[in-house]
Design a protein around this motif. Structure first.
Motif, PDB file in Angstrom:
ATOM      1  N   GLN A  51       0.760  -1.183   0.031  1.00  0.00           N
ATOM      2  CA  GLN A  51      -0.104  -0.078   0.114  1.00  0.00           C
ATOM      3  C   GLN A  51       0.856   1.241   0.091  1.00  0.00           C
ATOM      4  N   GLN A  52       2.018   1.165   0.285  1.00  0.00           N
ATOM      5  CA  GLN A  52       2.939   2.118   0.435  1.00  0.00           C
ATOM      6  C   GLN A  52       3.910   2.125  -0.955  1.00  0.00           C
ATOM      7  N   GLY A  53       3.965   1.220  -1.819  1.00  0.00           N
ATOM      8  CA  GLY A  53       4.925   1.056  -2.814  1.00  0.00           C
ATOM      9  C   GLY A  53       6.127   0.486  -2.799  1.00  0.00           C
ATOM     10  N   MET A  54       6.043  -0.417  -1.590  1.00  0.00           N
ATOM     11  CA  MET A  54       7.345  -1.146  -1.375  1.00  0.00           C
ATOM     12  C   MET A  54       7.133  -2.715  -1.489  1.00  0.00           C
ATOM     13  N   PHE A  55       8.145  -3.547  -1.653  1.00  0.00           N
ATOM     14  CA  PHE A  55       7.911  -4.784  -1.973  1.00  0.00           C
ATOM     15  C   PHE A  55       9.255  -5.575  -0.946  1.00  0.00           C
ATOM     16  N   PRO A  56       9.146  -6.870  -0.704  1.00  0.00           N
ATOM     17  CA  PRO A  56      10.337  -7.575  -0.380  1.00  0.00           C
ATOM     18  C   PRO A  56      11.057  -8.463  -1.205  1.00  0.00           C
ATOM     19  N   TRP A  57      12.226  -8.398  -1.222  1.00  0.00           N
ATOM     20  CA  TRP A  57      13.218  -9.045  -2.332  1.00  0.00           C
ATOM     21  C   TRP A  57      14.460  -9.208  -1.428  1.00  0.00           C
ATOM     22  N   PHE A  58      14.931 -10.508  -1.273  1.00  0.00           N
ATOM     23  CA  PHE A  58      16.037 -10.833  -0.428  1.00  0.00           C
ATOM     24  C   PHE A  58      16.389 -12.374  -1.019  1.00  0.00           C
ATOM     25  N   SER A  59      17.774 -12.723  -0.617  1.00  0.00           N
ATOM     26  CA  SER A  59      18.036 -14.080  -0.866  1.00  0.00           C
ATOM     27  C   SER A  59      18.326 -15.190   0.514  1.00  0.00           C
ATOM     28  N   ASN A  60      18.256 -16.230   0.235  1.00  0.00           N
ATOM     29  CA  ASN A  60      18.760 -17.127   1.331  1.00  0.00           C
ATOM     30  C   ASN A  60      19.983 -16.452   2.089  1.00  0.00           C
ATOM     31  N   GLY A  61      19.855 -16.468   3.497  1.00  0.00           N
ATOM     32  CA  GLY A  61      21.052 -15.876   4.535  1.00  0.00           C
ATOM     33  C   GLY A  61      20.931 -14.773   4.565  1.00  0.00           C
ATOM     34  N   GLN A  62      20.112 -13.816   3.964  1.00  0.00           N
ATOM     35  CA  GLN A  62      19.777 -12.311   4.360  1.00  0.00           C
ATOM     36  C   GLN A  62      18.421 -12.226   5.019  1.00  0.00           C
ATOM     37  N   PRO A  63      18.526 -11.022   5.678  1.00  0.00           N
ATOM     38  CA  PRO A  63      17.308 -10.577   6.428  1.00  0.00           C
ATOM     39  C   PRO A  63      16.259 -10.119   5.175  1.00  0.00           C
ATOM     40  N   VAL A  64      15.054 -10.171   5.756  1.00  0.00           N
ATOM     41  CA  VAL A  64      14.175  -9.410   4.880  1.00  0.00           C
ATOM     42  C   VAL A  64      14.395  -8.133   4.458  1.00  0.00           C
ATOM     43  N   LEU A  65      14.425  -7.681   3.289  1.00  0.00           N
ATOM     44  CA  LEU A  65      14.809  -6.315   2.632  1.00  0.00           C
ATOM     45  C   LEU A  65      13.604  -5.789   2.101  1.00  0.00           C
ATOM     46  N   TRP A  66      13.382  -4.497   2.127  1.00  0.00           N
ATOM     47  CA  TRP A  66      11.913  -3.831   1.510  1.00  0.00           C
ATOM     48  C   TRP A  66      12.579  -2.869   0.508  1.00  0.00           C
ATOM     49  N   TRP A  67      12.349  -2.876  -0.462  1.00  0.00           N
ATOM     50  CA  TRP A  67      12.628  -2.053  -1.755  1.00  0.00           C
ATOM     51  C   TRP A  67      11.528  -1.159  -2.385  1.00  0.00           C
ATOM     52  N   SER A  68      11.972   0.193  -2.802  1.00  0.00           N
ATOM     53  CA  SER A  68      11.252   1.055  -3.479  1.00  0.00           C
ATOM     54  C   SER A  68      11.946   1.543  -4.370  1.00  0.00           C
ATOM     55  N   PRO A  69      12.466   0.818  -5.687  1.00  0.00           N
ATOM     56  CA  PRO A  69      13.237   1.297  -6.739  1.00  0.00           C
ATOM     57  C   PRO A  69      12.718   2.646  -7.330  1.00  0.00           C
ATOM     58  N   ASP A  70      13.934   3.147  -7.988  1.00  0.00           N
ATOM     59  CA  ASP A  70      13.557   4.445  -8.694  1.00  0.00           C
ATOM     60  C   ASP A  70      14.684   4.594  -9.816  1.00  0.00           C
ATOM     61  N   PRO A  71      13.913   4.188 -11.025  1.00  0.00           N
ATOM     62  CA  PRO A  71      12.588   4.421 -11.672  1.00  0.00           C
ATOM     63  C   PRO A  71      11.952   3.173 -11.095  1.00  0.00           C
ATOM     64  N   ARG A  72      10.465   2.927 -11.451  1.00  0.00           N
ATOM     65  CA  ARG A  72       9.843   1.881 -11.509  1.00  0.00           C
ATOM     66  C   ARG A  72       9.194   1.526 -12.677  1.00  0.00           C
ATOM     67  N   MET A  73       9.220   0.137 -12.810  1.00  0.00           N
ATOM     68  CA  MET A  73       8.957  -0.575 -14.042  1.00  0.00           C
ATOM     69  C   MET A  73       7.028  -0.795 -13.990  1.00  0.00           C
ATOM     70  N   VAL A  74       6.564  -0.219 -14.815  1.00  0.00           N
ATOM     71  CA  VAL A  74       4.830  -0.299 -14.667  1.00  0.00           C
ATOM     72  C   VAL A  74       4.287  -0.632 -16.003  1.00  0.00           C
ATOM     73  N   LEU A  75       3.608  -1.410 -16.152  1.00  0.00           N
ATOM     74  CA  LEU A  75       2.659  -1.786 -17.427  1.00  0.00           C
ATOM     75  C   LEU A  75       1.344  -0.811 -17.489  1.00  0.00           C
ATOM     76  N   HIS A  76       1.231  -0.104 -18.328  1.00  0.00           N
ATOM     77  CA  HIS A  76      -0.155   0.672 -18.650  1.00  0.00           C
ATOM     78  C   HIS A  76      -1.090  -0.361 -19.232  1.00  0.00           C
ATOM     79  N   THR A  77      -1.917  -0.729 -18.757  1.00  0.00           N
ATOM     80  CA  THR A  77      -2.711  -1.753 -19.432  1.00  0.00           C
ATOM     81  C   THR A  77      -3.183  -1.313 -20.915  1.00  0.00           C
TER      82      THR A  77
END
Length: 254
Positions: A51-77
């Protein structure tokens, strides 16, 4: 992420709210787009993040990491690219009684197939066991969905996404037959158009998504979309074959 790099990253406890996405590490740095670490993957936490524009992305052995990249990839339908070859594939799929699109019939299988699909340039997967369990819980809570391509009673491709109101966040896709994931994405676009959903989040840039019409937008523009969205909209996640008209009425590209 090295120890020195992690010093300026906020650490979350289970009850700590996520920082604002604008506080993410700046573009050009090693951790560009990283907002915070920790805090677990509860259903409430995941909904808070999306709801705030973030998502989790991490690998085994890492803590949960929260991301909000700039720029953002979007598909306008409205910008979905229906190439001539895909149009023919969709027409064949639509007219073949042995082919069908299903929503949410095998979510756990879809996310596991996505986790096990090899990715170009990636030695492993970010869909680790902790993520699978978290998104299965999110699915049971009604916030995560699978779009599935079936042929002869067999699941041959699909994708999963998160949907909060009229915002849809694509996560990952897989294909065990040619174009099976593209068919699932086209079905999601058709569903979105039928329900007046104007964009689908794709998170990060890939050539595959770009070839289908997705493009980068500034994080500020993306966050504005998120904040203007109707998070209370109630959608019935079921695919009606009539939705194919939303796609097949579109002229095919070369």
């Amino acid at each position: 992420m090295t120890k020195n790099e992690s010093l300026n990253i906020p650490w979350l406890e289970a009850e700590t709210p996520l920082p604002h996405p604008e506080s993410a590490q700046k573009s050009g740095t090693t951790l560009a787009g990283l907002v915070a670490a920790g805090g677990g993957l509860s259903v409430a936490r995941l909904c808070e993040a999306y709801q705030q524009g973030m998502f989790p992305w991490f690998s085994n052995g890492q803590p949960v990491l929260w991301w909000s990249p700039d720029p953002r990839m979007v598909l306008h339908t409205a910008e979905f690219k229906l190439h001539r070859s895909l149009r023919k594939t969709l027409q064949h799929f639509q007219n073949n009684p042995r082919c069908e699109i299903r929503f949410d019939s095998r979510f756990s299988d879809v996310i596991r197939h996505c986790a096990n699909s090899p990715r170009l340039g990636q030695p492993g997967t970010w869909i680790v066991a902790e993520m699978i369990s978290a998104y299965e819980a999110l699915h049971l809570a009604g916030w995560a969905h699978s779009i599935e391509t079936w042929v002869d009673g067999e699941l041959v491709g699909g994708l999963y996404c998160v949907a909060i109101g009229n915002t849809v966040f694509g996560e990952s896709m897989f294909a065990h037959q040619t174009d099976a994931s593209k068919i699932a994405l086209a079905a999601l676009v058709a569903f979105a158009r039928a329900h007046h959903i104007s964009w689908i989040d794709c998170q990060q840039n890939t050539k595959h998504l770009a070839s289908l019409g997705a493009r980068e937008i500034l994080r500020s523009e993306f966050l504005q979309k998120i904040r203007q969205a109707d998070h209370e909209a109630a959608l019935t996640w079921r695919f009606d074959p009539a939705y194919w008209r939303e796609i097949l009425s579109q002229k095919g590209l070369p």
